[in-house]
Enzyme design. Structure first.
Site, PDB file in Angstrom:
ATOM      1  N   ASP A  62       0.852  -1.185   0.000  1.00 26.37           N
ATOM      2  CA  ASP A  62       0.000   0.000   0.000  1.00 26.37           C
ATOM      3  C   ASP A  62       0.887   1.234   0.000  1.00 26.37           C
ATOM      4  O   ASP A  62       2.041   1.185   0.415  1.00 26.37           O
ATOM      5  CB  ASP A  62      -0.900   0.015   1.237  1.00 26.37           C
ATOM      6  CG  ASP A  62      -1.872   1.182   1.216  1.00 26.37           C
ATOM      7  OD1 ASP A  62      -2.583   1.333   0.205  1.00 26.37           O
ATOM      8  OD2 ASP A  62      -1.908   1.951   2.190  1.00 26.37           O
ATOM      9  N   SER A  63       0.319   2.345  -0.418  1.00 19.63           N
ATOM     10  CA  SER A  63       1.073   3.601  -0.392  1.00 19.63           C
ATOM     11  C   SER A  63       1.295   4.085   1.042  1.00 19.63           C
ATOM     12  O   SER A  63       2.113   4.972   1.253  1.00 19.63           O
ATOM     13  CB  SER A  63       0.336   4.679  -1.189  1.00 19.63           C
ATOM     14  OG  SER A  63      -0.955   4.864  -0.648  1.00 19.63           O
TER      15      SER A  63
ATOM     16  N   CYS B 152     -11.595   3.810  -1.528  1.00 17.76           N
ATOM     17  CA  CYS B 152     -10.314   4.213  -0.938  1.00 17.76           C
ATOM     18  C   CYS B 152     -10.191   3.408   0.349  1.00 17.76           C
ATOM     19  O   CYS B 152     -11.155   3.305   1.118  1.00 17.76           O
ATOM     20  CB  CYS B 152     -10.303   5.711  -0.649  1.00 17.76           C
ATOM     21  SG  CYS B 152      -8.876   6.240   0.347  1.00 17.76           S
TER      22      CYS B 152
ATOM     23  N   CYS C  42      -4.157  -0.644  -2.588  1.00 19.15           N
ATOM     24  CA  CYS C  42      -4.145   0.802  -2.821  1.00 19.15           C
ATOM     25  C   CYS C  42      -4.862   1.009  -4.145  1.00 19.15           C
ATOM     26  O   CYS C  42      -4.508   0.391  -5.154  1.00 19.15           O
ATOM     27  CB  CYS C  42      -2.690   1.267  -2.914  1.00 19.15           C
ATOM     28  SG  CYS C  42      -2.462   2.938  -3.550  1.00 19.15           S
TER      29      CYS C  42
ATOM     30  N   HIS D 213      -8.814   3.973   3.066  1.00 18.13           N
ATOM     31  CA  HIS D 213      -8.979   4.700   4.332  1.00 18.13           C
ATOM     32  C   HIS D 213     -10.448   4.762   4.767  1.00 18.13           C
ATOM     33  O   HIS D 213     -10.741   4.899   5.945  1.00 18.13           O
ATOM     34  CB  HIS D 213      -8.505   6.154   4.193  1.00 18.13           C
ATOM     35  CG  HIS D 213      -7.031   6.341   4.344  1.00 18.13           C
ATOM     36  ND1 HIS D 213      -6.132   5.970   3.387  1.00 18.13           N
ATOM     37  CD2 HIS D 213      -6.292   6.875   5.355  1.00 18.13           C
ATOM     38  CE1 HIS D 213      -4.897   6.282   3.771  1.00 18.13           C
ATOM     39  NE2 HIS D 213      -4.967   6.829   4.974  1.00 18.13           N
TER      40      HIS D 213
END
Lengths: 270, 270
Positions: B9-10, B184, B72, B186
């Site tokens: 993931d970023s 996303c 991601c 998050h």
């Protein structure tokens, strides 16, 4: 990749899987074969189920299918590993998708499974569940009343609630149970009475919906999605009466089934 | 097959995917790498995202991973096809599982997608959705406020509801919309305020949960499930501060993360 998806079942139950495939994968062509004349497979010896299933597979391989769905819990339990080993196309059964969906949604880790006597006695669902996670409690219950109930057409909440309530009584004792797998492809037709009897807090998992979802995942993974825009004609074959198959199909499916044809498969060599 | 699953993931967003993998696949070992020092990837040019992603993949390949999850959305949009072609192990992204789950649950066929500016502008979700079914209406909306909100730790319903309500206002105009994809990684942290703002009738699809489910399907399909009973130690690597990573991880995850280590990946050859 304009080749069809093949679906085999011991009879009409797999139509619930076909319905979901048509809904979730509207660009894909289906070829369905139901061995209605030799249905049910549940009480038959393993070797016989393997022989019958191979005959169905041979019929569909000649239609150049790109992926095979075994839409019958008994046939999945007895032939999935064998067919995965011997066929060059992807093969999916209905048991693991149902097991995986149950593990995804359960919070209490207390899961019920209902199915035919054969499926419950095979322990195929507990095996699939425990192979992914050991931290589960699994309660199996056979409901031999349900297939005749569905095939009789009395599947409204009013007509079936008493029978469903009586059959599911043993599961009501497990207060922690929060997920119920419908381990027979006929049972989604009884979804509403089952949900009513079990209560809103129990997640009902339909193997048909979950299998269609995993077929979509495998098509993407293998790059096998149909990219043509030609109109699709789904084909349905039965080893029994076209007329009876058509009546049931048109009661269960979201769209009318045009192409239904009776075929003989048991004189073929394996 | 006692090899780990790799997750890249970023930054920290992919921890929501890791959490679901640990919950749905408790017998599997994870190795997670978050490129926190170069996060976010969203505003970066495609070629740079590809270079950074390849560096992460090289790091995990040396750990002998058996399957790679690109957790991601930006990296999935830019590198999934490339990595599927070049790696010999299965590679999964987060976009298609979310798209498939939305198609499974929607009844109105009217679907919303929220994500970063980069993900929404890439049209990766509409492309994935329409590749499976053309009979859909898809509304994309970027919510650039959400990632800072989550990383600030103010993700309770009380603290975040006003911001979430304001951001999602444009979607409330679509009365037929019955499914919203959190595009996303998050955003699952904001699940409760998003559900409250959208109302109970809208299905909220979390890419993390759906990706974990498809990883399980691919492990079964490829016969790659871990069958050993040795105790597992998950490993988490970050290119940024161990301390900050640990704080966020221990706030989001269901279990404490023991092994967290800072690493350098950008001096490696590709």
């Amino acid at each position: 990749m304009n080749r069809p998806i093949g679906v085999i079942d011991s009879g009409v139950g797999g139509l619930t899987v076909a319905r979901e495939l048509m809904r979730q994968l509207p660009k894909e062509q289906l070829i369905y074969l139901g061995d209605t004349v030799r249905c049910p497979y549940g009480p038959r010896p393993k070797e016989e189920v393997i022989t019958f299933t191979k005959q169905m597979v041979n019929f569909l391989l000649k239609k150049d299918i790109k992926l095979l769905v075994i839409a019958c819990n008994t046939a999945t339990a007895f032939t999935l590993d064998l067919l995965k080993e011997t066929l060059s196309i992807p093969v999916l059964g209905v048991i693991q998708p149902g097991a995986r969906a149950a593990i995804k949604v359960t919070e209490t880790k207390d899961i019920g499974v209902i199915g035919t006597v054969g499926t419950i006695e095979s322990d195929a669902y507990p095996d699939a569940l425990y192979s992914i996670s050991e931290d589960l409690t699994v309660h199996g219950l056979s409901c031999p009343q349900f297939v005749p109930l569905v095939e009789s057409g009395r599947f409204s909440v009013e007509a079936s609630e008493d029978i469903v309530r009586h059959a599911l009584e043993p599961l009501k004792a497990y207060e922690q149970l929060d997920t119920l797998i419908l381990g027979c492809t006929h049972y989604p037709i009884l979804h509403d009475p089952i949900q009513k009897v079990m209560g809103d807090k129990v997640n009902i998992i339909s193997s048909g919906e979950e299998t269609a979802r995993e077929v979509s995942a495998i098509l993407s993974y293998q790059g096998l999605h149909n990219e043509s825009h030609e109109p699709l004609t789904h084909e349905f074959y039965t080893t029994g009466s076209e007329e009876i198959f058509k009546q049931i199909a048109n009661r269960w499916m979201d769209q009318p089934i045009e192409h239904i044809e009776q075929v003989v498969i048991d004189d073929r060599t394996e």
